[in-house]
Design a protein around this motif. Structure first.
Motif, PDB file in Angstrom:
ATOM      1  N   GLU A 134       0.849  -1.197   0.000  1.00  0.00           N
ATOM      2  CA  GLU A 134       0.000   0.000   0.000  1.00  0.00           C
ATOM      3  C   GLU A 134       0.882   1.244   0.000  1.00  0.00           C
ATOM      4  N   LEU A 135       0.682   2.108  -0.991  1.00  0.00           N
ATOM      5  CA  LEU A 135       1.501   3.303  -1.112  1.00  0.00           C
ATOM      6  C   LEU A 135       1.019   4.395  -0.155  1.00  0.00           C
ATOM      7  N   SER A 136       1.973   5.150   0.368  1.00  0.00           N
ATOM      8  CA  SER A 136       1.636   6.321   1.175  1.00  0.00           C
ATOM      9  C   SER A 136       1.760   7.566   0.308  1.00  0.00           C
ATOM     10  N   TYR A 137       0.998   8.595   0.647  1.00  0.00           N
ATOM     11  CA  TYR A 137       0.971   9.845  -0.109  1.00  0.00           C
ATOM     12  C   TYR A 137       1.340  11.007   0.806  1.00  0.00           C
ATOM     13  N   PHE A 138       1.942  12.038   0.243  1.00  0.00           N
ATOM     14  CA  PHE A 138       2.251  13.235   1.009  1.00  0.00           C
ATOM     15  C   PHE A 138       0.964  13.922   1.458  1.00  0.00           C
ATOM     16  N   ASP A 139       0.962  14.448   2.697  1.00  0.00           N
ATOM     17  CA  ASP A 139      -0.099  15.381   3.047  1.00  0.00           C
ATOM     18  C   ASP A 139       0.263  16.728   2.430  1.00  0.00           C
ATOM     19  N   LYS A 140      -0.637  17.696   2.522  1.00  0.00           N
ATOM     20  CA  LYS A 140      -0.449  18.955   1.805  1.00  0.00           C
ATOM     21  C   LYS A 140       0.786  19.721   2.279  1.00  0.00           C
ATOM     22  N   VAL A 196       5.021  16.875  -7.533  1.00  0.00           N
ATOM     23  CA  VAL A 196       5.830  15.974  -6.717  1.00  0.00           C
ATOM     24  C   VAL A 196       4.926  15.007  -5.954  1.00  0.00           C
ATOM     25  N   GLY A 197       5.533  13.889  -5.550  1.00  0.00           N
ATOM     26  CA  GLY A 197       4.815  12.879  -4.779  1.00  0.00           C
ATOM     27  C   GLY A 197       5.766  12.138  -3.857  1.00  0.00           C
ATOM     28  N   ASP A 198       5.214  11.204  -3.134  1.00  0.00           N
ATOM     29  CA  ASP A 198       5.971  10.416  -2.165  1.00  0.00           C
ATOM     30  C   ASP A 198       6.587   9.210  -2.860  1.00  0.00           C
ATOM     31  N   ASN A 199       7.916   9.145  -2.863  1.00  0.00           N
ATOM     32  CA  ASN A 199       8.597   7.951  -3.337  1.00  0.00           C
ATOM     33  C   ASN A 199       8.662   6.984  -2.163  1.00  0.00           C
ATOM     34  N   ASN A 200       7.900   5.912  -2.239  1.00  0.00           N
ATOM     35  CA  ASN A 200       7.797   4.974  -1.121  1.00  0.00           C
ATOM     36  C   ASN A 200       9.024   4.074  -1.040  1.00  0.00           C
ATOM     37  N   PHE A 201      10.170   4.717  -0.974  1.00  0.00           N
ATOM     38  CA  PHE A 201      11.437   4.007  -0.889  1.00  0.00           C
ATOM     39  C   PHE A 201      12.308   4.761   0.098  1.00  0.00           C
ATOM     40  N   GLU A 202      12.525   4.196   1.266  1.00  0.00           N
ATOM     41  CA  GLU A 202      13.228   4.897   2.332  1.00  0.00           C
ATOM     42  C   GLU A 202      14.734   4.682   2.242  1.00  0.00           C
ATOM     43  N   LYS A 210      17.909   6.912   4.588  1.00  0.00           N
ATOM     44  CA  LYS A 210      18.203   7.192   5.983  1.00  0.00           C
ATOM     45  C   LYS A 210      17.098   8.061   6.583  1.00  0.00           C
ATOM     46  N   PRO A 211      16.926   8.025   7.910  1.00  0.00           N
ATOM     47  CA  PRO A 211      15.839   8.782   8.544  1.00  0.00           C
ATOM     48  C   PRO A 211      15.872  10.282   8.270  1.00  0.00           C
ATOM     49  N   ASP A 212      17.085  10.859   8.085  1.00  0.00           N
ATOM     50  CA  ASP A 212      17.180  12.297   7.858  1.00  0.00           C
ATOM     51  C   ASP A 212      17.151  12.659   6.380  1.00  0.00           C
ATOM     52  N   GLU A 213      16.798  11.696   5.521  1.00  0.00           N
ATOM     53  CA  GLU A 213      16.718  11.928   4.085  1.00  0.00           C
ATOM     54  C   GLU A 213      15.285  11.737   3.614  1.00  0.00           C
ATOM     55  N   THR A 214      14.746  12.735   2.925  1.00  0.00           N
ATOM     56  CA  THR A 214      13.390  12.658   2.372  1.00  0.00           C
ATOM     57  C   THR A 214      13.466  12.238   0.914  1.00  0.00           C
ATOM     58  N   THR A 215      12.974  11.049   0.617  1.00  0.00           N
ATOM     59  CA  THR A 215      12.941  10.593  -0.772  1.00  0.00           C
ATOM     60  C   THR A 215      11.637  11.068  -1.404  1.00  0.00           C
ATOM     61  N   PHE A 216      11.742  11.585  -2.603  1.00  0.00           N
ATOM     62  CA  PHE A 216      10.541  12.071  -3.290  1.00  0.00           C
ATOM     63  C   PHE A 216      10.594  11.676  -4.758  1.00  0.00           C
ATOM     64  N   CYS A 217       9.465  11.792  -5.414  1.00  0.00           N
ATOM     65  CA  CYS A 217       9.369  11.514  -6.840  1.00  0.00           C
ATOM     66  C   CYS A 217       8.455  12.562  -7.449  1.00  0.00           C
ATOM     67  N   GLY A 218       8.207  12.458  -8.724  1.00  0.00           N
ATOM     68  CA  GLY A 218       7.312  13.402  -9.373  1.00  0.00           C
ATOM     69  C   GLY A 218       7.390  13.285 -10.871  1.00  0.00           C
ATOM     70  N   ALA A 219       6.858  14.291 -11.541  1.00  0.00           N
ATOM     71  CA  ALA A 219       6.852  14.265 -13.001  1.00  0.00           C
ATOM     72  C   ALA A 219       6.857  15.687 -13.533  1.00  0.00           C
ATOM     73  N   LYS A 234       6.967   2.241  -9.799  1.00  0.00           N
ATOM     74  CA  LYS A 234       5.897   1.565  -9.069  1.00  0.00           C
ATOM     75  C   LYS A 234       5.663   2.175  -7.697  1.00  0.00           C
ATOM     76  N   LEU A 235       6.704   2.751  -7.115  1.00  0.00           N
ATOM     77  CA  LEU A 235       6.605   3.240  -5.742  1.00  0.00           C
ATOM     78  C   LEU A 235       6.309   4.738  -5.663  1.00  0.00           C
ATOM     79  N   CYS A 236       6.059   5.368  -6.786  1.00  0.00           N
ATOM     80  CA  CYS A 236       5.799   6.807  -6.808  1.00  0.00           C
ATOM     81  C   CYS A 236       4.310   7.064  -6.621  1.00  0.00           C
ATOM     82  N   ALA A 237       3.969   7.814  -5.567  1.00  0.00           N
ATOM     83  CA  ALA A 237       2.565   8.110  -5.253  1.00  0.00           C
ATOM     84  C   ALA A 237       2.343   9.620  -5.363  1.00  0.00           C
ATOM     85  N   ILE A 238       1.665  10.056  -6.430  1.00  0.00           N
ATOM     86  CA  ILE A 238       1.381  11.469  -6.669  1.00  0.00           C
ATOM     87  C   ILE A 238      -0.104  11.711  -6.423  1.00  0.00           C
TER      88      ILE A 238
END
Length: 383
Positions: free
Chosen positions: A274-280, A309-315, A317-326, A369-373
């Motif tokens: 189940e993919l997670s999505y960014f809140d606003k 942009v969206g949430d790249n569901n691929f972690e 390190k804890p202090d690194e924010t992974t993101f995706c988008g188009a 596959k792991l990009c949730a926009i």
């Protein structure tokens, strides 16, 4: 005084990109070494004690400080865009036996440092080493626990079923997968774990585009929610190594890829249900940070000047924010999967990493596959 224990197996390893004065040849472990010898690093305590380890050239000595050149290669810690000045009273170190140890200007060393509010000092009385130990120090940092392993298993190259290339030569890339899987099955069995061959995932990372009589593979097996990491090396008629490891020995990092990073991605794609999505608020933070990055200029060409942009569901390190988008346009014949909403169509996907409120990694991607926009994702523009 700390003593470093070094076993000489060969002539020095040289940091790639820092010097090119030796002729390198491939070895069975898949890395490149000088032709005759290599060195192995055994002093792990100095690694553990150091907050920061970098390979850097000594630029000058002034004001009771060694000043390192701007092109740092981080081994431990993060010194990007950081000027490193090492506090020291003397331009040389006087050792307990009365001998002096002095780094030379314009020479590259590996520096073991303590970091106190961006003030650097050597971690020990002799906290720097010749650049030739770079690779061995790096390897000493990432050694995972070996659960089970074999070495030097002979292969019958006269077996008529051995895979061949279109030129009739032995296909070592296909052969290593064929012979590795049953070996891993047996190694797991020795551990009291039943793993069928079809549950063993193996892959090959980047490889030179030429025929070789050796190959390497990495991979993983998921057993009752426990991940085991696998690696094997083949050299001509010998499977030189097949190991089951407790941890990923070479995980993904910003602006860095490897075979084990590919395996890490593959595992995530197969296990996240189940993919997670960014809140606003998170979407706005990532969007504005990436917008500022693109507005610096020189980052991308031949793309629409708009993106989501969206949430790249691929972690990582804890202090690194992974993101995706188009990068998006108002319309295009790319298929329904690229339609985010009316008049917002994905032209080309991307991924990135944010750390300390700045983009530290960015690359174009195929559909992920792991990009949730979010379907109502804000469209940002850039210069």
């Amino acid at each position: 005084m700390k003593t470093r224990l070094l076993i000489i197996i060969g002539i020095a390893i040289v940091v790639a990109g820092l010097t090119s004065s030796f002729f390198f040849i491939p070895t069975n472990d898949g890395h490149y070494y000088p032709e005759d010898l290599k060195l192995t690093w055994y002093d792990e305590k100095i690694i553990q004690d150091a907050d920061v380890i970098v390979a850097a050239k000594l630029a000058k000595y002034e004001n009771n400080q060694w000043v390192l050149g701007p092109d740092h290669i981080d081994i431990k810690g993060n010194t990007q865009d950081t000027i490193i000045k090492i506090n020291t009273i003397f331009s040389e170190i006087i050792l307990a036996d009365g001998k002096s140890l002095k780094p030379e200007i314009n020479q590259t060393y590996v520096w073991f440092l303590k970091n106190n509010e961006d003030k650097y000092s050597l971690v020990s009385d002799n906290g720097f080493a010749d650049e030739k130990y770079y690779y061995s120090i790096k390897q000493a940092m990432i050694k995972p626990t070996i659960q089970n392993s074999i070495e030097n298993k002979k292969i019958n190259l006269f077996d008529p079923t051995i895979p061949k290339t279109s030129d009739g030569l032995i296909d070592y890339h296909k052969l290593i997968e064929i012979i590795s899987k049953p070996v891993f099955v047996d190694l797991f069995a020795d551990m009291g774990i039943t793993v069928p061959e079809e549950d063993i995932v193996l892959m090959r990372g980047p490889w030179i585009l030429m025929y070789t009589e050796y190959s390497s593979m990495c991979g993983y097996a998921l057993v009752d929610e426990q991940v085991y990491w696998l690696q094997s090396d083949l050299h001509r008629d010998t499977l030189t190594k097949a190991s089951i490891l407790s941890d990923n020995p070479d995980p993904c990092k910003p602006s860095y890829g490897s075979c084990f990073c590919d395996a890490q991605h593959d595992l995530a794609e197969k296990t996240i249900t189940e993919l997670s999505y960014f809140d606003k608020s998170k979407e706005a933070y990532v969007g504005q940070t990436f917008q500022n990055y693109l507005n610096e200029g020189g980052k991308i060409v031949n793309m629409p000047k708009k993106f989501v942009v969206g949430d790249n569901n691929f972690e990582m390190k804890p202090d690194e924010t992974t993101f995706c988008g188009a990068f998006v346009s108002e319309k295009g014949n790319f298929g329904p999967d690229r339609v985010i909403r009316e008049n917002v169509v994905a032209f080309r996907y991307f991924s990135g990493v944010i750390k300390d409120n700045a983009v530290v990694s960015f690359s174009l991607e195929d559909p992920m596959k792991l990009c949730a926009i979010n379907s109502d994702a804000e469209v940002y523009d850039f210069k």
